[in-house]
Design a protein around this motif. Structure first.
Motif, PDB file in Angstrom:
ATOM      1  N   VAL A  29      69.135  11.956 -82.956  1.00 42.53           N
ATOM      2  CA  VAL A  29      68.311  10.855 -83.629  1.00 42.53           C
ATOM      3  C   VAL A  29      68.197  10.981 -85.085  1.00 42.53           C
ATOM      4  CG1 VAL A  29      66.404   9.389 -83.467  1.00 42.53           C
ATOM      5  CG2 VAL A  29      67.119  10.379 -81.379  1.00 42.53           C
ATOM      6  N   ARG A  30      68.680  10.012 -85.775  1.00 35.61           N
ATOM      7  CA  ARG A  30      68.573  10.121 -87.153  1.00 35.61           C
ATOM      8  C   ARG A  30      67.156  10.340 -87.772  1.00 35.61           C
ATOM      9  NH1 ARG A  30      70.536   8.825 -92.217  1.00 35.61           N
ATOM     10  NH2 ARG A  30      69.301   7.418 -93.587  1.00 35.61           N
ATOM     11  N   TYR A  37      64.444  17.160 -80.706  1.00 31.11           N
ATOM     12  CA  TYR A  37      65.236  15.937 -79.906  1.00 31.11           C
ATOM     13  C   TYR A  37      64.869  15.671 -78.569  1.00 31.11           C
ATOM     14  CZ  TYR A  37      69.109  16.615 -83.576  1.00 31.11           C
ATOM     15  OH  TYR A  37      69.687  16.546 -84.858  1.00 31.11           O
ATOM     16  N   GLU A  38      64.322  16.711 -77.661  1.00 29.82           N
ATOM     17  CA  GLU A  38      63.924  16.601 -76.425  1.00 29.82           C
ATOM     18  C   GLU A  38      62.917  15.608 -76.394  1.00 29.82           C
ATOM     19  OE1 GLU A  38      64.770  17.921 -73.596  1.00 29.82           O
ATOM     20  OE2 GLU A  38      66.340  18.876 -74.639  1.00 29.82           O
ATOM     21  N   LEU A  39      61.931  15.298 -77.435  1.00 29.77           N
ATOM     22  CA  LEU A  39      60.942  14.390 -77.472  1.00 29.77           C
ATOM     23  C   LEU A  39      61.518  12.802 -77.496  1.00 29.77           C
ATOM     24  CD1 LEU A  39      58.550  16.010 -80.012  1.00 29.77           C
ATOM     25  CD2 LEU A  39      58.354  16.293 -77.628  1.00 29.77           C
ATOM     26  N   TYR A  40      62.818  12.925 -77.877  1.00 31.06           N
ATOM     27  CA  TYR A  40      63.361  11.379 -78.121  1.00 31.06           C
ATOM     28  C   TYR A  40      64.418  10.819 -77.064  1.00 31.06           C
ATOM     29  CZ  TYR A  40      61.218  10.669 -82.696  1.00 31.06           C
ATOM     30  OH  TYR A  40      60.127  10.474 -83.732  1.00 31.06           O
ATOM     31  N   LYS A  41      64.416  11.795 -75.801  1.00 32.55           N
ATOM     32  CA  LYS A  41      64.898  11.461 -74.986  1.00 32.55           C
ATOM     33  C   LYS A  41      64.594  10.160 -74.041  1.00 32.55           C
ATOM     34  CE  LYS A  41      67.425  15.649 -73.330  1.00 32.55           C
ATOM     35  NZ  LYS A  41      67.638  16.786 -72.316  1.00 32.55           N
ATOM     36  N   ALA A  42      65.390   9.441 -73.521  1.00 31.41           N
ATOM     37  CA  ALA A  42      65.142   7.874 -72.919  1.00 31.41           C
ATOM     38  C   ALA A  42      64.695   8.445 -71.566  1.00 31.41           C
ATOM     39  CB  ALA A  42      66.276   7.106 -72.604  1.00 31.41           C
ATOM     40  N   SER A  43      63.683   7.982 -70.749  1.00 31.41           N
ATOM     41  CA  SER A  43      63.129   7.927 -69.268  1.00 31.41           C
ATOM     42  C   SER A  43      64.228   7.472 -68.585  1.00 31.41           C
ATOM     43  CB  SER A  43      61.942   7.375 -69.312  1.00 31.41           C
ATOM     44  OG  SER A  43      61.914   6.085 -69.400  1.00 31.41           O
ATOM     45  N   SER A  44      63.999   7.771 -67.482  1.00 30.78           N
ATOM     46  CA  SER A  44      65.173   7.260 -66.327  1.00 30.78           C
ATOM     47  C   SER A  44      65.254   5.766 -66.261  1.00 30.78           C
ATOM     48  CB  SER A  44      64.584   7.746 -65.070  1.00 30.78           C
ATOM     49  OG  SER A  44      63.466   6.977 -64.523  1.00 30.78           O
ATOM     50  N   ASP A  45      64.313   4.953 -66.669  1.00 31.00           N
ATOM     51  CA  ASP A  45      64.397   3.411 -66.631  1.00 31.00           C
ATOM     52  C   ASP A  45      64.730   3.000 -68.274  1.00 31.00           C
ATOM     53  OD1 ASP A  45      62.025   4.050 -67.966  1.00 31.00           O
ATOM     54  OD2 ASP A  45      60.812   2.530 -67.037  1.00 31.00           O
ATOM     55  N   THR A  47      63.245   3.607 -70.918  1.00 34.24           N
ATOM     56  CA  THR A  47      62.288   3.507 -71.955  1.00 34.24           C
ATOM     57  C   THR A  47      61.935   4.693 -72.818  1.00 34.24           C
ATOM     58  OG1 THR A  47      60.569   3.729 -70.080  1.00 34.24           O
ATOM     59  CG2 THR A  47      61.219   1.621 -70.613  1.00 34.24           C
ATOM     60  N   TRP A  48      61.153   4.239 -73.475  1.00 31.18           N
ATOM     61  CA  TRP A  48      60.676   5.596 -74.351  1.00 31.18           C
ATOM     62  C   TRP A  48      59.216   5.384 -74.840  1.00 31.18           C
ATOM     63  CZ3 TRP A  48      59.155   6.316 -79.484  1.00 31.18           C
ATOM     64  CH2 TRP A  48      58.963   7.778 -80.235  1.00 31.18           C
ATOM     65  N   THR A  49      58.333   6.581 -74.928  1.00 30.87           N
ATOM     66  CA  THR A  49      56.822   6.459 -75.170  1.00 30.87           C
ATOM     67  C   THR A  49      56.639   7.051 -76.653  1.00 30.87           C
ATOM     68  OG1 THR A  49      56.302   6.970 -72.812  1.00 30.87           O
ATOM     69  CG2 THR A  49      54.709   7.204 -74.459  1.00 30.87           C
ATOM     70  N   ILE A  57      58.084   1.497 -75.258  1.00 26.50           N
ATOM     71  CA  ILE A  57      58.975   0.607 -75.801  1.00 26.50           C
ATOM     72  C   ILE A  57      60.518   0.902 -75.172  1.00 26.50           C
ATOM     73  CG2 ILE A  57      57.798   0.237 -77.956  1.00 26.50           C
ATOM     74  CD1 ILE A  57      59.856   2.177 -79.175  1.00 26.50           C
ATOM     75  N   SER A  58      61.316   0.240 -75.510  1.00 24.71           N
ATOM     76  CA  SER A  58      62.728   0.492 -74.961  1.00 24.71           C
ATOM     77  C   SER A  58      63.309   1.491 -75.892  1.00 24.71           C
ATOM     78  CB  SER A  58      63.659  -0.774 -75.245  1.00 24.71           C
ATOM     79  OG  SER A  58      64.868  -0.592 -75.099  1.00 24.71           O
ATOM     80  N   HIS A  59      64.229   2.407 -75.312  1.00 19.97           N
ATOM     81  CA  HIS A  59      64.862   3.451 -75.968  1.00 19.97           C
ATOM     82  C   HIS A  59      65.704   2.924 -77.149  1.00 19.97           C
ATOM     83  CE1 HIS A  59      67.437   6.901 -76.901  1.00 19.97           C
ATOM     84  NE2 HIS A  59      66.136   7.643 -76.756  1.00 19.97           N
ATOM     85  N   ASN A  60      66.179   1.766 -77.015  1.00 19.02           N
ATOM     86  CA  ASN A  60      66.997   1.030 -77.933  1.00 19.02           C
ATOM     87  C   ASN A  60      66.243   0.828 -79.225  1.00 19.02           C
ATOM     88  OD1 ASN A  60      69.224   1.587 -76.327  1.00 19.02           O
ATOM     89  ND2 ASN A  60      69.112  -0.408 -75.275  1.00 19.02           N
TER      90      ASN A  60
END
Length: 519
Positions: A29-30, A37-45, A47-49, A57-60
């Protein structure tokens, strides 16, 4: 169907490649440091916290140039969140972090030598990390060499300080012993002066001189004797304890046997001696009226009686010790006391009963010289005690720099400072000197900040003072002088006394790099 089966591996490989690319994009992630980096991984659905847990929010939505999270953690690579942080990789140099609001602001940030903070098209920043890194490493190498040289100089200061302290301690013991002997001699001379002064006047009532001074002198002699005896007793005790029992040296065995025999009787004799000293009665004889022609006889008898009593007591002590001391101790110990008694007897005042002015004046000069010598030795002893009591640092690194002075010409004035001493300001126009203060204390626990206070008061202002901040350097010098407040001077200085070993290499101090903020 066969064709589809043949193309299936290619299709699966393409899908795998797309997924890998997506994961890589997700991981890298820029504006985020690799360790996060591990903190910015998307969840299975998908999303991202937010990192503060305040919102999902959405990972996007990460780095979409819109601030969703209160802590600004969703926009590490844009300037959308003013409270976010942007990570500069700075390959070839040291990574750093800047505030997110400085990203894509059209200014090449010094902290991001790789130019990664500007990708919005407003400006193109060159990658300067190779040149900057090389210059930084040269500076760090030079700093390390300077630090090592400073440490070597500091080790020498510490070694010299240890030698000085040892010398002071030896001088202290020597002076303390010498003062005891000199005081004893002074008291004897004082007694002789008193006797001469009393014998100078006739046709008056004859009053025997008090024997207080004689007793004091004798007690000093006995103290010295007992001290020597204890020292020799300790030496023989060590010899008995440490000698080789398998080595049949008859002289050693004889000495040990004499020592054992002596110790069996010593405590009783010592107690008897202490009783004799403690129970001496000091009395003044009654005044007697005598005719003028009879006074010399009375004076003579009085002196004879006094001298005989004093030396009789002294010889009693000697005889008691001689009766119990083994031969190995008699020569070294009794020889120290017997001359004192005999010499005292030889120097007794002539029994003329009358003394002239020359005798009195000569005795006074001898007494005053002895008294002055005791005062001088006492002053030397006090100075050594004062020097030993000063705080010279954790390893006494400042001891040999005490009163070492350095100065710096600042154009209008030349400033000087003596370590643990005084500081001055001298005018380069008329050479007048102004006192800036004397050393008062170290301001910190690492002895790097020296405070000088109680300088000359400024006109309509405070007393002048100096705060000297000292950094590691091979030489002692003043680098910079400033006056941030009226008559309060700040000196920036160098000295090897504050040098410390570098705990970690500069390549491992990334987390200590300060965050750059735009002004």
């Amino acid at each position: 169907m066969v064709q589809l089966k043949n193309k299936l591996p290619c299709i699966l490989a393409a899908i795998t490649l797309v997924l890998t690319a997506a994961e890589a994009a997700s991981a890298s992630v820029r504006g985020v440091a690799p360790e996060k980096y591990e903190l910015y991984k998307a969840s299975s659905d998908g999303t991202w916290t937010c990192l503060d847990g305040s919102k999902i929010i959405s990972h996007n939505a990460i780095n979409d140039d819109y601030c969703d999270c209160v802590d600004g953690s969703d926009e590490p690579g844009t300037s959308a969140c003013p409270n976010g942080l942007f990570y500069c990789a700075n390959v070839g140099h040291i990574p750093s972090t800047i505030k997110s609001y400085a990203v894509n602001d059209g200014v090449c940030d010094e902290a991001c030598c790789d130019g990664s903070d500007e990708n919005g098209g407003l400006i193109t920043c060159p990658n300067r990390c190779k040149a900057v890194g090389e210059a930084y490493r040269r500076d760090q190498s030079s700093l390390q060499q300077s630090t090592l040289a400073g440490l070597a100089a500091k080790e020498k200061l510490i070694e010299e300080a240890e030698n000085q302290v040892t010398l002071w301690e030896e001088q202290q013991i020597k002076l303390e012993d010498e003062i005891i002997l000199k005081k004893s001699n002074m008291l004897r001379l004082q007694r002789e002066l008193k006797v001469l002064e009393a014998a100078r006047t006739t046709k008056k009532k004859t009053k025997c001189q008090s024997n207080v001074l004689e007793i004091d002198t004798l007690k000093h002699d006995i103290t010295i004797l007992l001290k020597e005896l204890e020292s020799l007793k300790s030496i023989l005790g060590d010899m008995k304890r440490d000698h080789n029992h398998n080595f049949h040296d008859m002289a050693v065995k004889s000495a040990i046997a004499g020592y054992d025999d002596f110790m069996n009787r010593y405590e009783g004799i010592k107690e008897s001696i202490n009783d004799d000293v403690a129970n001496i009665n000091v009395q003044e004889p009654e005044e007697q009226e005598e005719e003028e022609e009879e006074e010399p006889t009375i004076e003579e008898e009085t002196i004879d009686s006094k001298e005989e009593g004093k030396h009789s007591f002294a010889m009693t002590i000697v005889e008691k010790l001689e009766s119990i001391l083994p031969d190995v101790l008699k020569k070294s110990l009794l020889d120290k006391l017997v001359p004192i008694v005999k010499n005292d007897n030889k120097k007794a005042i002539p029994h003329s009963g009358i003394s002239n002015e020359a005798d009195v004046e000569n005795a006074r000069k001898l007494y005053e010289a002895a008294d002055s010598e005791v005062d001088q030795l006492t002053a030397e002893l006090q100075k050594i005690k004062d020097d030993l009591a000063i705080d010279y640092g954790t390893q006494r690194e400042w001891l040999k720099l005490k009163d070492v002075c350095v100065e710096k010409d600042e154009g209008e004035y030349t400033y000087s400072l003596c370590f643990l001493g005084d500081a001055y300001q001298k005018s380069n126009k008329d050479s007048t000197r102004t006192f800036l203060g004397k050393f008062s204390n170290f301001d910190d626990g690492n002895y790097k900040t020296h405070t000088h206070s109680q300088g000359t008061r400024c006109w309509n202002g405070p007393e002048r003072s100096v705060k000297a901040t000292i950094e590691c350097g091979v030489n002692n010098e003043i680098i910079e002088v400033s006056e941030p407040e009226k008559c309060e001077y700040h000196f920036r200085m160098l000295s090897p006394a504050v040098c410390q070993r570098i705990q970690e290499s500069t390549e491992k101090t990334t987390n200590n790099k300060p965050i750059h903020e735009e002004l």
